[in-house]
Design a protein around this motif. Structure first.
Motif, PDB file in Angstrom:
ATOM      1  N   ALA A 188       0.831  -1.208   0.000  1.00 12.13           N
ATOM      2  CA  ALA A 188       0.000   0.000   0.000  1.00 12.13           C
ATOM      3  C   ALA A 188       0.864   1.256   0.000  1.00 12.13           C
ATOM      4  CB  ALA A 188      -0.927  -0.009   1.213  1.00 12.13           C
ATOM      5  N   ALA A 189       1.945   1.243   0.772  1.00 10.78           N
ATOM      6  CA  ALA A 189       2.836   2.401   0.811  1.00 10.78           C
ATOM      7  C   ALA A 189       3.505   2.627  -0.546  1.00 10.78           C
ATOM      8  CB  ALA A 189       3.889   2.206   1.899  1.00 10.78           C
ATOM      9  N   ALA A 190       3.875   1.522  -1.214  1.00  8.88           N
ATOM     10  CA  ALA A 190       4.508   1.648  -2.534  1.00  8.88           C
ATOM     11  C   ALA A 190       3.539   2.249  -3.541  1.00  8.88           C
ATOM     12  CB  ALA A 190       4.985   0.276  -3.007  1.00  8.88           C
ATOM     13  N   ILE A 191       2.288   1.840  -3.479  1.00  6.97           N
ATOM     14  CA  ILE A 191       1.279   2.367  -4.410  1.00  6.97           C
ATOM     15  C   ILE A 191       1.000   3.832  -4.121  1.00  6.97           C
ATOM     16  CG2 ILE A 191      -1.140   2.168  -5.121  1.00  6.97           C
ATOM     17  CD1 ILE A 191      -0.898  -0.873  -4.521  1.00  6.97           C
ATOM     18  N   ARG A 192       0.780   4.146  -2.865  1.00  2.20           N
ATOM     19  CA  ARG A 192       0.495   5.545  -2.491  1.00  2.20           C
ATOM     20  C   ARG A 192       1.693   6.445  -2.741  1.00  2.20           C
ATOM     21  NH1 ARG A 192      -2.729   3.344   2.717  1.00  2.20           N
ATOM     22  NH2 ARG A 192      -4.871   3.572   1.903  1.00  2.20           N
ATOM     23  N   GLY A 193       2.899   5.883  -2.645  1.00  2.00           N
ATOM     24  CA  GLY A 193       4.098   6.662  -2.880  1.00  2.00           C
ATOM     25  C   GLY A 193       4.215   7.173  -4.298  1.00  2.00           C
ATOM     26  N   HIS A 194       3.421   6.634  -5.189  1.00  2.25           N
ATOM     27  CA  HIS A 194       3.413   7.100  -6.584  1.00  2.25           C
ATOM     28  C   HIS A 194       2.173   7.943  -6.893  1.00  2.25           C
ATOM     29  CE1 HIS A 194       6.951   5.057  -8.326  1.00  2.25           C
ATOM     30  NE2 HIS A 194       6.793   4.267  -7.287  1.00  2.25           N
ATOM     31  N   GLY A 195       1.583   8.502  -5.842  1.00  4.05           N
ATOM     32  CA  GLY A 195       0.508   9.459  -6.031  1.00  4.05           C
ATOM     33  C   GLY A 195      -0.854   8.872  -6.270  1.00  4.05           C
ATOM     34  N   VAL A 196      -1.029   7.588  -5.993  1.00  2.00           N
ATOM     35  CA  VAL A 196      -2.329   6.942  -6.186  1.00  2.00           C
ATOM     36  C   VAL A 196      -3.179   7.090  -4.928  1.00  2.00           C
ATOM     37  CG1 VAL A 196      -3.503   4.739  -6.613  1.00  2.00           C
ATOM     38  CG2 VAL A 196      -1.368   5.280  -7.818  1.00  2.00           C
ATOM     39  N   ASP A 197      -4.425   7.490  -5.103  1.00  2.00           N
ATOM     40  CA  ASP A 197      -5.387   7.580  -3.998  1.00  2.00           C
ATOM     41  C   ASP A 197      -5.969   6.186  -3.780  1.00  2.00           C
ATOM     42  OD1 ASP A 197      -7.360   8.178  -2.176  1.00  2.00           O
ATOM     43  OD2 ASP A 197      -8.635   9.255  -3.602  1.00  2.00           O
ATOM     44  N   LEU A 198      -5.302   5.402  -2.944  1.00  5.85           N
ATOM     45  CA  LEU A 198      -5.678   4.012  -2.693  1.00  5.85           C
ATOM     46  C   LEU A 198      -6.693   3.965  -1.556  1.00  5.85           C
ATOM     47  CD1 LEU A 198      -5.294   0.930  -3.025  1.00  5.85           C
ATOM     48  CD2 LEU A 198      -3.275   1.136  -1.529  1.00  5.85           C
ATOM     49  N   ARG A 199      -7.880   3.391  -1.846  1.00  6.32           N
ATOM     50  CA  ARG A 199      -8.958   3.332  -0.857  1.00  6.32           C
ATOM     51  C   ARG A 199      -9.370   1.883  -0.621  1.00  6.32           C
ATOM     52  NH1 ARG A 199     -13.120   8.239  -2.668  1.00  6.32           N
ATOM     53  NH2 ARG A 199     -11.505   9.801  -3.147  1.00  6.32           N
ATOM     54  N   PHE A 200      -9.256   1.451   0.623  1.00  3.26           N
ATOM     55  CA  PHE A 200      -9.672   0.096   0.984  1.00  3.26           C
ATOM     56  C   PHE A 200     -11.126   0.094   1.460  1.00  3.26           C
ATOM     57  CE2 PHE A 200      -5.006  -0.224   1.698  1.00  3.26           C
ATOM     58  CZ  PHE A 200      -4.764  -1.200   0.730  1.00  3.26           C
ATOM     59  N   GLY A 201     -11.759  -1.077   1.388  1.00  2.69           N
ATOM     60  CA  GLY A 201     -13.154  -1.204   1.785  1.00  2.69           C
ATOM     61  C   GLY A 201     -14.090  -0.417   0.892  1.00  2.69           C
ATOM     62  N   ALA A 202     -13.692  -0.212  -0.363  1.00  2.00           N
ATOM     63  CA  ALA A 202     -14.481   0.603  -1.286  1.00  2.00           C
ATOM     64  C   ALA A 202     -14.975  -0.239  -2.451  1.00  2.00           C
ATOM     65  CB  ALA A 202     -13.627   1.759  -1.816  1.00  2.00           C
ATOM     66  N   GLU A 203     -16.267  -0.141  -2.735  1.00  2.00           N
ATOM     67  CA  GLU A 203     -16.870  -0.874  -3.842  1.00  2.00           C
ATOM     68  C   GLU A 203     -17.678   0.076  -4.719  1.00  2.00           C
ATOM     69  OE1 GLU A 203     -18.475  -4.872  -3.143  1.00  2.00           O
ATOM     70  OE2 GLU A 203     -18.203  -4.466  -1.002  1.00  2.00           O
ATOM     71  N   VAL A 204     -17.862  -0.317  -5.968  1.00  2.00           N
ATOM     72  CA  VAL A 204     -18.601   0.500  -6.924  1.00  2.00           C
ATOM     73  C   VAL A 204     -20.096   0.197  -6.829  1.00  2.00           C
ATOM     74  CG1 VAL A 204     -18.966   1.000  -9.374  1.00  2.00           C
ATOM     75  CG2 VAL A 204     -16.645   0.646  -8.496  1.00  2.00           C
ATOM     76  N   ALA A 205     -20.889   1.252  -6.710  1.00  2.00           N
ATOM     77  CA  ALA A 205     -22.348   1.113  -6.762  1.00  2.00           C
ATOM     78  C   ALA A 205     -22.858   1.366  -8.175  1.00  2.00           C
ATOM     79  CB  ALA A 205     -23.013   2.071  -5.783  1.00  2.00           C
ATOM     80  N   ARG A 212     -20.249   8.627 -22.200  1.00  2.00           N
ATOM     81  CA  ARG A 212     -19.059   7.980 -21.682  1.00  2.00           C
ATOM     82  C   ARG A 212     -18.982   8.256 -20.191  1.00  2.00           C
ATOM     83  NH1 ARG A 212     -14.172   8.362 -23.647  1.00  2.00           N
ATOM     84  NH2 ARG A 212     -13.290   8.220 -21.547  1.00  2.00           N
ATOM     85  N   VAL A 213     -18.121   7.536 -19.499  1.00  3.08           N
ATOM     86  CA  VAL A 213     -18.035   7.651 -18.060  1.00  3.08           C
ATOM     87  C   VAL A 213     -17.617   9.058 -17.649  1.00  3.08           C
ATOM     88  CG1 VAL A 213     -15.674   6.753 -18.084  1.00  3.08           C
ATOM     89  CG2 VAL A 213     -16.983   6.711 -15.977  1.00  3.08           C
ATOM     90  N   GLU A 214     -18.276   9.564 -16.609  1.00  7.31           N
ATOM     91  CA  GLU A 214     -17.949  10.870 -16.045  1.00  7.31           C
ATOM     92  C   GLU A 214     -17.619  10.782 -14.562  1.00  7.31           C
ATOM     93  OE1 GLU A 214     -21.225  13.424 -16.910  1.00  7.31           O
ATOM     94  OE2 GLU A 214     -21.141  13.067 -19.074  1.00  7.31           O
ATOM     95  N   SER A 215     -18.175   9.776 -13.887  1.00  6.61           N
ATOM     96  CA  SER A 215     -17.894   9.622 -12.457  1.00  6.61           C
ATOM     97  C   SER A 215     -18.254   8.203 -12.014  1.00  6.61           C
ATOM     98  CB  SER A 215     -18.688  10.640 -11.623  1.00  6.61           C
ATOM     99  OG  SER A 215     -20.086  10.460 -11.811  1.00  6.61           O
ATOM    100  N   VAL A 216     -17.742   7.849 -10.835  1.00  8.89           N
ATOM    101  CA  VAL A 216     -18.044   6.567 -10.206  1.00  8.89           C
ATOM    102  C   VAL A 216     -18.624   6.846  -8.831  1.00  8.89           C
ATOM    103  CG1 VAL A 216     -17.033   4.470  -9.224  1.00  8.89           C
ATOM    104  CG2 VAL A 216     -16.262   5.293 -11.459  1.00  8.89           C
ATOM    105  N   VAL A 217     -19.716   6.167  -8.518  1.00  5.86           N
ATOM    106  CA  VAL A 217     -20.345   6.296  -7.197  1.00  5.86           C
ATOM    107  C   VAL A 217     -20.033   5.025  -6.417  1.00  5.86           C
ATOM    108  CG1 VAL A 217     -22.486   6.598  -5.927  1.00  5.86           C
ATOM    109  CG2 VAL A 217     -22.188   7.712  -8.147  1.00  5.86           C
ATOM    110  N   THR A 218     -19.510   5.181  -5.209  1.00  4.91           N
ATOM    111  CA  THR A 218     -19.184   4.027  -4.381  1.00  4.91           C
ATOM    112  C   THR A 218     -20.381   3.653  -3.509  1.00  4.91           C
ATOM    113  OG1 THR A 218     -18.315   5.324  -2.530  1.00  4.91           O
ATOM    114  CG2 THR A 218     -16.783   4.790  -4.320  1.00  4.91           C
ATOM    115  N   THR A 219     -20.302   2.468  -2.910  1.00  5.15           N
ATOM    116  CA  THR A 219     -21.417   1.990  -2.090  1.00  5.15           C
ATOM    117  C   THR A 219     -21.606   2.811  -0.822  1.00  5.15           C
ATOM    118  OG1 THR A 219     -19.895   0.355  -1.152  1.00  5.15           O
ATOM    119  CG2 THR A 219     -21.344  -0.382  -2.939  1.00  5.15           C
ATOM    120  N   ASP A 220     -20.580   3.573  -0.409  1.00  7.00           N
ATOM    121  CA  ASP A 220     -20.763   4.432   0.758  1.00  7.00           C
ATOM    122  C   ASP A 220     -21.163   5.853   0.380  1.00  7.00           C
ATOM    123  OD1 ASP A 220     -18.405   5.378  -0.246  1.00  7.00           O
ATOM    124  OD2 ASP A 220     -17.167   4.797   1.469  1.00  7.00           O
TER     125      ASP A 220
END
Length: 403
Positions: A188-205, A212-220
């Motif tokens: 996780a630290a390696a991924i975030r260290g490259h500027g990625v917004d890594l979110r755990f416990g997140a699913e797509v609703a 075309r795609v404009e946004s993603v809504v998560t289950t929360d």
């Protein structure tokens, strides 16, 4: 004898090579729905990143195919008549004496609302690469979904183009069935260290957009702006085209010589499923190293030199941006762990009843032959720890490990 190989990935190409080595007189036809030139599928990300050209990914130069008398045909297999020994290739019947099914796998796209919008895709073949090139032009924000290796690759690809990436992972940490908590934290630290917004416990609703795609809504309830959605939620064996010509479950069911339920038909690679896997081997293993070995086994079988599929000690490798990973054997829940880390690297030896059965190394290079020997011979943990220096394959001046 006419050998037809459906699929020109590493399993199909390796099978063709072994048929030719064992039978100088066989006629070999290799079929692909993608391209006449077999390529390294795992290198597609580097084409997008500008590190390689498509030609750099070719498995062999043109002269190889001529010298080995392997005919390459572009066409889509539509069906198989195993009784008449005929392959349906875009409506044309192609007779065979022996046939290999090596059609790999296809990405699984979840049925989210809006999943069919332009800009939502996985990455598996050349067509996906072309679509991604077109879909990400001018995009400044993207979402990647799925906590496996493909998700990391998609994130890295997008970051090299300056795209802001939100990486959604359903689990509460990275690959919890594979990594220890410490290993997950390093990744996780390696991924975030490259500027990625890594979110755990997140699913797509849902995926939102007009055309075309404009946004993603998560289950929360979070809404994340995105002009592209990369999907890395898994793959499934590409076997639907076979109908009931051979027995299938998740993949094409094969015996220990990779024979299917039909006479003179074999299967290898991501689309093959072992009826009775050897101890420690999964029934379906979508891994490059496994596909290559299965291709060799099937090729020899089709050439009349059958042998059981013997995968040996499981091995895989990957990179999480700059963090290298190697895994050997079984590193799962049963047993105990010896684990070392300096905060940037880690090494874990997994043992059962005192004997080491698996090795997981992040940021530490290990010698495959040494690790495999530990596991094959059931070395006790203390003996492996005493032999750590001999097992390392790091550059000469790499920092020492502290046990």
């Amino acid at each position: 004898m006419h050998v037809v190989i459906v699929g020109n990935g590493i399993a199909g190409v390796t099978a063709a090579r072994h048929v030719r080595k064992a039978d100088a007189g066989a006629r070999i036809t290799m079929v692909s729905s993608e391209t006449r030139d077999p390529f390294a599928r795992t290198a597609l990300m580097y084409v997008y990143m500008g590190v390689l050209t498509r030609r750099h990914t070719w498995l062999y130069e043109d002269r190889f195919w001529a010298e080995n008398r392997i005919d390459r045909v572009v066409g889509r297999a539509r069906g198989l008549d195993a009784v008449r020994r005929v392959l349906d290739l875009d409506g044309e019947e192609v007779p065979y004496d022996r046939l290999l099914v090596a059609t790999g796998s296809v990405p699984v796209i979840p049925d989210w609302p809006g999943a069919a919008l332009a800009g939502v895709q996985g990455l598996y073949d050349l067509a996906d690469l072309d679509r991604m090139e077109a879909s990400t032009a001018g995009v400044d924000r993207a979402v990647v979904v799925g906590g496996g290796l493909i998700g990391v690759e998609l994130s890295e690809m997008l970051r090299t183009r300056g795209v802001a990436v939100t990486f959604l992972v359903r689990d509460d940490r990275y690959l919890p069935r594979v990594f220890s908590e410490g290993e997950s934290a390093l990744v996780a630290a390696a991924i975030r260290g490259h500027g990625v917004d890594l979110r755990f416990g997140a699913e797509v609703a849902a995926v939102e957009g007009a055309h075309r795609v404009e946004s993603v809504v998560t289950t929360d309830g979070d809404r994340v702006a995105a002009g592209f959605v990369g999907v890395g939620t898994g793959v499934r064996p590409n076997v639907a085209w076979l109908g009931d010509a051979v027995e299938t479950d998740r993949g094409v069911l094969v015996d220990d010589e990779l024979r299917t339920s039909a006479d003179d038909v074999w299967a290898a690679g991501d689309c093959a499923q072992l009826r009775t896997p050897p101890t420690g081997v999964r029934a379906v293993e979508p891994i490059w190293y496994t596909a290559r070995l299965q291709g060799a086994t099937a090729g020899l079988g089709m050439a009349g030199r059958p042998r059981p599929y013997a995968p040996g000690v499981f091995y895989n490798s990957a990179k999480f941006f700059d963090l290298e990973w190697q895994v050997y054997g079984a590193t799962g829940d049963d047993g105990d762990d010896w684990e070392w880390s300096d905060g940037a690297r880690s090494l874990r030896l997994h043992y059962v009843d005192g004997a080491v059965v698996g090795v997981s190394a992040l940021g530490v290079r290990m010698r495959q032959a040494v690790c495999a020997r530990w596991i094959e011979e059931g070395w006790p943990l203390d003996r492996c720890l005493d032999g750590l220096d001999a097992a390392r394959f790091d550059p000469e001046f790499a920092p020492a490990l502290v046990s």
